[in-house]
Design an enzyme around this catalytic site. Sequence first.
Site, PDB file in Angstrom:
ATOM      1  N   SER A  13      42.703  68.347  37.169  1.00 31.43           N
ATOM      2  CA  SER A  13      42.444  67.473  38.345  1.00 31.43           C
ATOM      3  C   SER A  13      41.061  66.824  38.237  1.00 31.43           C
ATOM      4  O   SER A  13      40.147  67.188  38.962  1.00 31.43           O
ATOM      5  CB  SER A  13      42.592  68.251  39.654  1.00 31.43           C
TER       6      SER A  13
ATOM      7  N   SER B 259      35.139  27.403  39.576  1.00 26.70           N
ATOM      8  CA  SER B 259      34.501  28.183  38.523  1.00 26.70           C
ATOM      9  C   SER B 259      32.984  28.045  38.596  1.00 26.70           C
ATOM     10  O   SER B 259      32.450  27.199  39.327  1.00 26.70           O
ATOM     11  CB  SER B 259      35.009  27.730  37.156  1.00 26.70           C
TER      12      SER B 259
END
Length: 637
Positions: free
Chosen positions: A542, A32
């Site tokens: 579309s 991390s």
Amino acid sequence: MGHVSELIAEDIEQYLKVHEHKNLLRFITCGSVDDGKSTLIGRLLYESKLLFEDQMEALEIDSKKVGTQGGELDFALLLDGLAAEREQGITIDVAYRFFSTERRKFIVADTPGHEQYTRNMITGASTADVAVVMIDARRGVLTQSKRHSFLASLIGIRKVVLAVNKMDLMDYSEKVFRTIVDDYRAFARQIGLEDITPIPMSALRGDNITTQSERMPWYRGTTLMGYLETVEVDETRQQKLPFRLPVQWVNRPNLDFRGFTGTIASGVIRPGDRIRVLPAGRESHVARIVTLDGDLQQAVAGQSVTLTLTDEVDISRGDVLATSENPAGVADQFQTTIVWMHEQPMLGGRPYLMKIGGKTVTATPSAPKHKINVNTMEHLAAKELALNEIGVVNLATDQSIAFDAYQDNRDTGSFILIDRLSNATVGAGMIEFALRRSQNIHMQHVDVNKKARAEQMGQKPVLLWFTGLSGAGKSAIANLLETRLYARGRHTYLLDGDNVRHGLNRDLGFTDADRVENIRRVAEVAKLMVDAGLIIITAFISPFRAERQMARSLVAEGEFIEVFIDTPLAVAEERDPKGLYKKVRRGELKNFTGIDSPYEVPTNPDIHIETTKLTAEGAVDRILDVLIERGVIGKDL
């Protein structure tokens, strides 16, 4: 003076010879953010006495100016070279460093810890032998620690150092260390990691880095450097695998020479060996192994060579040369594991470019079988993969490719996915196996083809793809166009968005993933109808350029005409023939294109119809003019 120069040259030559014969360990540091990865590598460089005087002076100055350790040496500054990193105090790219000790050479990749840069970690891990997983003793095992460990496991790293760092901030507590080790081992068992070496340390203070720490008398295991210098690594593992050479270049300097150049991914090759060219399957024998330093009697994994063959064989960039007795697989459908690396999600049905070895093909993923929760290893249902998510996905390519399962060969079993419009790398994947249907399904030859059907109808087949916002007028113009074509004896079919959703696509909603699948199905149907020799008109919003480009790629050059029905949102909303905009404004409809779902405007449509300037009749006249210009219909219309 000349004698002194000769002595110096001899010393350098001797130094290089000593280091030349040391074996090499590649490792990564991961975990991390702010776990101390850059500090650790800086400490290793410092302890290995590999810093020059000017580097030490710069480090001392920078530590006082921008360091985070109260004026003490801030070893992380040796690696955080990017200006953005120094400003933020984080690592955002993979930094590679080389160093050497008396026993071994090392290449270390310092990978970023921030979740948004997880994708960069893949680069560093792809060639590593060992992963050093950093854990901040104050915070324990975090999600990002697990994610990096899981990625390392996926990529094939089996040896892990669990570096529990910043023990100085926890009073060097043995209890803290043991708790973290137990937590990590419980997670590691779920992902198949067993070879784990836990080490308590302080990278800043130097505890257990190169020498045993007197501040932790309860630990008498190896130091980090002791582990790195002695861990066993099989440097010849790639040579033990079957021979694979992805062809990078067809070398034809003159009519008398034709060779095939690339870096050997695995195995050993010798003149006289019988090889197979994949995916085509043709066979020949190796005549010569050519290099800049002359011909070789043997070449091994990692060497860049040019092979000449005893026969004239058609080979192209991206083909794979393999031994005949142990060839790679060939398929066009696979089960894969994909790590998604882009802010825009992976959507099932959207085509991407897939680069595997030297070959680039079009690959279309299905919706994920599942994605993986890196905390619990639970398999979760998913229609898409978001940034940093990992999922199991079936993938279909537009042509057969040569491959090995990733667990058998990293080089020929891994690939990247590239966005076809932006050319950005969006995902990294590993092939698990070929799907059986890729071997069982073949294109059936037919005697009556598209050309014959079109000639019988006396027309040129074409796909007119109408796109625009809801209410733009697509259906009205498309319907009028088909009426005028039909009245003059043309063979047509109109695929309308609403009509298709009553049958073929009635199972789909209006999420981005469903919109992509909606257009994929329509494009495939339209392709079949063009093959039937028809003039096809589609009327769909579309909204995404990628799907419109996909539809264009399914038909032959010149058979796709993108028609942008351009209507401003305010005008479309004012028309609102179906009352949809009113429902959106009342909060009754979600994911509505133009409001809370994006519409990507065509950048270069074949026909641009501005409905505020043209009537429906005028728009049809404009489209018919283009069809006449392109030879789709005659001027008699």
